[in-house]
Design a protein around this motif. Structure first.
Motif, short mmCIF file in Angstrom:
data_model
loop_
_atom_site.label_atom_id
_atom_site.label_comp_id
_atom_site.label_asym_id
_atom_site.label_seq_id
_atom_site.Cartn_x
_atom_site.Cartn_y
_atom_site.Cartn_z
N ALA A 32 -2.26 1.32 -5.31
CA ALA A 32 -1.13 2.19 -5.65
C ALA A 32 -0.19 2.32 -4.45
O ALA A 32 1.03 2.30 -4.60
N ASP A 33 -0.79 2.41 -3.27
CA ASP A 33 0.00 2.55 -2.05
C ASP A 33 0.92 1.36 -1.85
O ASP A 33 2.02 1.49 -1.33
N LEU A 34 0.47 0.18 -2.29
CA LEU A 34 1.27 -1.03 -2.12
C LEU A 34 2.22 -1.24 -3.28
O LEU A 34 2.80 -2.31 -3.43
N GLY A 35 2.33 -0.24 -4.15
CA GLY A 35 3.37 -0.28 -5.19
C GLY A 35 2.89 -0.63 -6.58
O GLY A 35 3.70 -0.74 -7.50
N ARG A 43 -2.98 12.20 2.70
CA ARG A 43 -3.10 11.78 1.29
C ARG A 43 -2.04 12.43 0.42
O ARG A 43 -1.62 11.86 -0.58
N PHE A 73 -1.66 10.44 -3.02
CA PHE A 73 -2.98 10.32 -3.66
C PHE A 73 -3.50 11.69 -4.07
O PHE A 73 -4.42 11.80 -4.88
N PRO A 125 2.24 7.62 -6.12
CA PRO A 125 2.13 6.89 -4.85
C PRO A 125 2.92 5.58 -4.86
O PRO A 125 3.55 5.24 -3.86
N TYR A 126 2.87 4.84 -6.01
CA TYR A 126 3.50 3.52 -6.00
C TYR A 126 5.02 3.61 -5.88
O TYR A 126 5.68 2.64 -5.57
N VAL A 142 6.26 4.74 1.44
CA VAL A 142 5.36 4.88 2.58
C VAL A 142 4.20 3.91 2.36
O VAL A 142 3.91 3.53 1.23
N ASN A 143 3.57 3.48 3.42
CA ASN A 143 2.36 2.68 3.29
C ASN A 143 1.28 3.26 4.19
O ASN A 143 1.57 3.93 5.17
N THR A 144 0.03 2.99 3.77
CA THR A 144 -1.10 3.62 4.44
C THR A 144 -2.03 2.57 5.03
O THR A 144 -2.27 1.54 4.39
N PHE A 178 -5.81 2.55 5.76
CA PHE A 178 -6.94 3.41 5.43
C PHE A 178 -8.01 3.34 6.51
O PHE A 178 -8.14 2.35 7.22
N GLY A 216 1.53 -6.38 -1.75
CA GLY A 216 2.63 -5.44 -1.96
C GLY A 216 3.92 -6.15 -2.35
O GLY A 216 4.67 -5.67 -3.20
N ARG A 253 -0.81 -5.73 6.28
CA ARG A 253 -0.60 -5.53 4.85
C ARG A 253 0.35 -4.37 4.60
O ARG A 253 1.11 -4.37 3.63
N ALA A 254 0.28 -3.36 5.47
CA ALA A 254 1.17 -2.21 5.30
C ALA A 254 2.56 -2.52 5.86
O ALA A 254 3.57 -2.24 5.22
N ASN A 293 5.60 -4.62 4.12
CA ASN A 293 6.48 -3.99 3.11
C ASN A 293 7.67 -3.27 3.74
O ASN A 293 8.50 -2.74 3.04
#
Ligand SMILES: Nc1ncnc2c1ncn2[C@@H]1O[C@H](COP(=O)(O)OP(=O)(O)O)[C@@H](O)[C@H]1O
Ligand SMILES: [Mg+2]
Lengths: 291, 344
Positions: free
Chosen positions: A199-202, B50, B55, B75-76, B80-82, B84, B102, B149-150, B153
């Motif tokens: 979800a975080d990645l869209g 979160r 989330f 979230p989508y 912002v990107n996380t 973890f 992403g 990965r974050a 984007n």
């Protein structure tokens, strides 16, 4: 120069002889597997290459492919095979469609307190006799007095009665727990952060389901499908009880084993082959690697 | 003018049953800043993060990203990107597929996707690892894949939840430097969660100290370290060195709880007098702890309690064990003493 002999601490017999330990551990189960399990399969396979004397009905122990030729060239038998595989596939798909949402609810929506209870509820039908459950469905499906026919009567539709539909419904009912449990385990193992990350990645829900959830629970689905597929493939009692005139592989075997054991054996090899082909296909997907 | 505030939290609150995990937090994070949320385990740092990521829904309060209210946004749909804490890499995808995920979701054309993923992996020095699965990487490498990965984007804000927590000390220190460099290069706002005060002090532009779901202090590393606003901050950031009101009244001549950092306190053998502008008092050395670069003294005070003093082992004899049990004088420059609030 003197060398000092250090007293080495002694392990037990099993420690000093790892092979002996392995034999002790696996000896009994392996002999069971080899003698009884593989042995009977081998006997079945061997018998399939013999014939029966047409007049006396006695076994003729000479190698021949006649039975297999028979099996694979008689259209009626090919139909039985196709029908059985079709039923097994349908049962597996139905079980999957029912199991995924149920298992998802059990593993990811229900609270921790409810989970053991739900698992117990899924297991409960497994304690009831196979025959009782099959006859229960016979009662439900019966064209004259069945519950389903009775429900549909006001709408002017007849019930499905006995036949392929009845077989598929009954087998789905019987094997559903074998699909739910592994898929439930698969969902339980799925880390929350995996879904959050998607979800975080869209990704929206459906995308996450397709790209993350399904690939990650795929091994669990495969495990369940091996149960539902092979159990359906080998079944013949359900077909007898709710199948009407419809025959499955097992029914042909059952009808022939008294009069023509070699032919029945040849026929019985077929589901074994199909399951092996299925396992090989599944293996290629890599789903068995971390089962 | 662009809005200088990247994230704005107002009255942010989240309860779990009886536990108030986050208690009415107000915070503005500026564009391009490296902000750390520092607090002990269970203080609510992850929950804040979160909620910013989406989330977790707040029970009360609002979240704005670059001036837009996103409190109820999924979230989508948040920019912002996380990264973890457990990295949450997709185990069934290769490193390249993970990094491209992403972009694929956002339907970026394949050529651009591949190029950007390669650039992102190069920036974390993993260019040659594209075809590996996460299981074939070390902890530090996984951490960097998660970062790539974050970052690929190009989010406005990057949220990092104890991203270095699983690494050993050497690697962690190396990654601290690298993370800081990457942040400077890309100019993205970083919100960095940690329970490690050294990490927060070395990396941050500003630190937010959180305890029991509340903000204890917001400030630069120097401010937080040298001017702890509360007794909690004084104790959590650096070594707790509090003068209780009784001692403070005697030594400083003013009421309240006061704090002095250990390295600001000089230890003299009794008899020597303190320079002008210094406050001083006597005590008994309870413990002398040799820690390599420095030696720590734990000194019991006459009115109860104790102070820690740190002496650099740069000159003179470093074996000071004989001071144990002796009476010594402690002194510090008045400028380095700070009054702390007892607990907000
Ligand atoms: N999903 C949850 N359910 C119940 N309690 C939670 C949940 N998440 C966090 N908490 C509680 O909220 C408090 C803050 O947790 P957290 O934000 O994870 O702290 P931190 O990240 O600072 O260690 C803790 O007391 C924790 O037990
Ligand atoms: Mg946390």
């Amino acid at each position: 120069m003197t060398t000092v002999e250090l007293a080495s601490p002694k392990g037990g017999f099993g420690y000093r002889h790892p092979r002996a330990r392995l034999v002790a551990l696996l000896g009994a189960p392996m002999s069971w597997l080899i003698v009884i399990y593989l042995g009977s399969l081998a006997a079945l396979f061997l018998t399939a290459f013999w014939t029966v004397d047409g007049f006396t009905g006695a076994l003729v122990r000479t190698f021949t492919l006649e039975n297999f030729v028979d099996v694979f060239t008689t259209p009626a038998y090919l139909w039985v095979m196709a029908r059985t595989v079709g039923i097994a596939v349908a049962v597996t798909i139905l079980c999957l469609l029912l199991a995924v949402p149920v298992a998802y609810f059990m593993a990811r929506i229900a609270t921790k307190r409810w989970q053991p209870l739900l698992v117990a509820m899924i297991l409960t039908p497994l304690w009831a006799s196979y025959l009782v459950k099959a006859y229960a469905w016979r009662a439900m499906l019966s064209p004259e007095s069945g519950v389903i026919a009775w429900f549909l009567a006001p709408l002017g539709i007849g019930g499905p009665g006995f036949g392929i539909f009845g077989i598929i419904v009954t087998l789905t009912y019987l094997w559903l727990p074998y699909m739910i449990l592994p898929v439930y385990a698969g969902f339980s193992r799925l880390p929350d952060s995996m879904l959050d990350a998607s979800a975080d990645l869209g990704a929206k829900g459906w995308r996450t389901f397709r790209s993350v959830v399904v690939p990650l629970i795929f091994p669990a689905i495969v495990a369940g499908s091996i149960f539902t597929f092979s159990l359906s493939l080998g079944d013949y009692i359900t077909a007898q009880i709710v199948g009407g005139k419809v025959q499955m592989l097992g029914n042909v075997v059952q009808q022939n084993y008294v009069t023509n054991l070699p032919f029945a054996a040849a026929f019985a090899v077929i589901p074994v082959l199909i399951v092996l082909i299925y396992l090989a296909a599944v293996r290629r997907t890599g789903a068995l690697d971390n089962l | 003018m662009v809005n200088p505030v990247a994230i704005s939290l107002r009255g942010l609150t989240r309860r779990f049953g009886d536990v108030v995990a986050v208690n009415s937090i107000d915070l503005d994070v500026l564009h391009g800043e490296f902000l750390s949320l520092l607090g002990p385990s269970g203080s609510g740092k992850t929950t804040v993060l979160r909620m910013i990521a989406g989330f977790e829904r707040p029970d009360a309060g609002t979240i704005e990203l670059a001036g837009t209210d996103v409190t109820m946004t999924a979230p989508y749909a948040r920019d912002v990107n996380t990264v973890f804490q457990d990295y949450a890499l997709f185990p069934h995808m290769t490193v390249a597929e993970n990094v491209q995920y992403g972009l694929r979701v956002k339907k970026v054309a394949k050529a651009e996707r591949v190029e950007r993923a390669q650039a992102a992996l190069a920036s974390v020095r993993l260019a040659d690892y594209e075809d590996r699965k996460p299981a074939q990487l070390s902890g530090g490498q996984r951490q960097r894949v998660a970062l790539a990965r974050a970052l690929v984007n190009r989010p406005k804000v990057l949220l990092l939840d104890e991203p270095l927590g699983a690494l050993d000390l050497k690697l962690r220190e190396q990654m601290q430097v690298e993370l800081k460099e990457i942040q400077r290069e890309v100019g993205i706002t970083f919100v960095f969660v940690t329970h490690d005060q050294d990490e927060a002090l070395t990396m941050s532009d500003r630190i937010v100290v959180i305890n029991e779901g509340r903000i204890e202090q917001i400030g630069t590393p120097t401010e937080v370290y040298e001017h702890p606003a509360t007794a909690f901050v004084a104790g959590f950031v650096g070594i707790s060195n509090l003068l209780d009101p009784v001692t403070a009244e005697q030594v400083i001549g003013r009421p309240g709880t006061w704090s002095v950092r250990p390295e600001k306190i000089h230890v003299h053998l009794s008899g020597e007098s303190a320079p002008a502008g210094h406050h001083c008092l006597n005590g008994t050395v309870r413990e002398v702890i040799y820690v390599g670069m420095s030696t720590r003294f734990v000194v019991d005070l006459p009115a109860g309690g104790s102070l820690m003093a740190v002496r650099q082992n740069s000159e003179g004899s470093t074996d000071l064990g004989h001071l144990r049990g002796q009476s010594v004088g402690l002194s510090w420059d008045e400028r380095y003493e700070y009054q702390v609030a007892d607990r907000i």
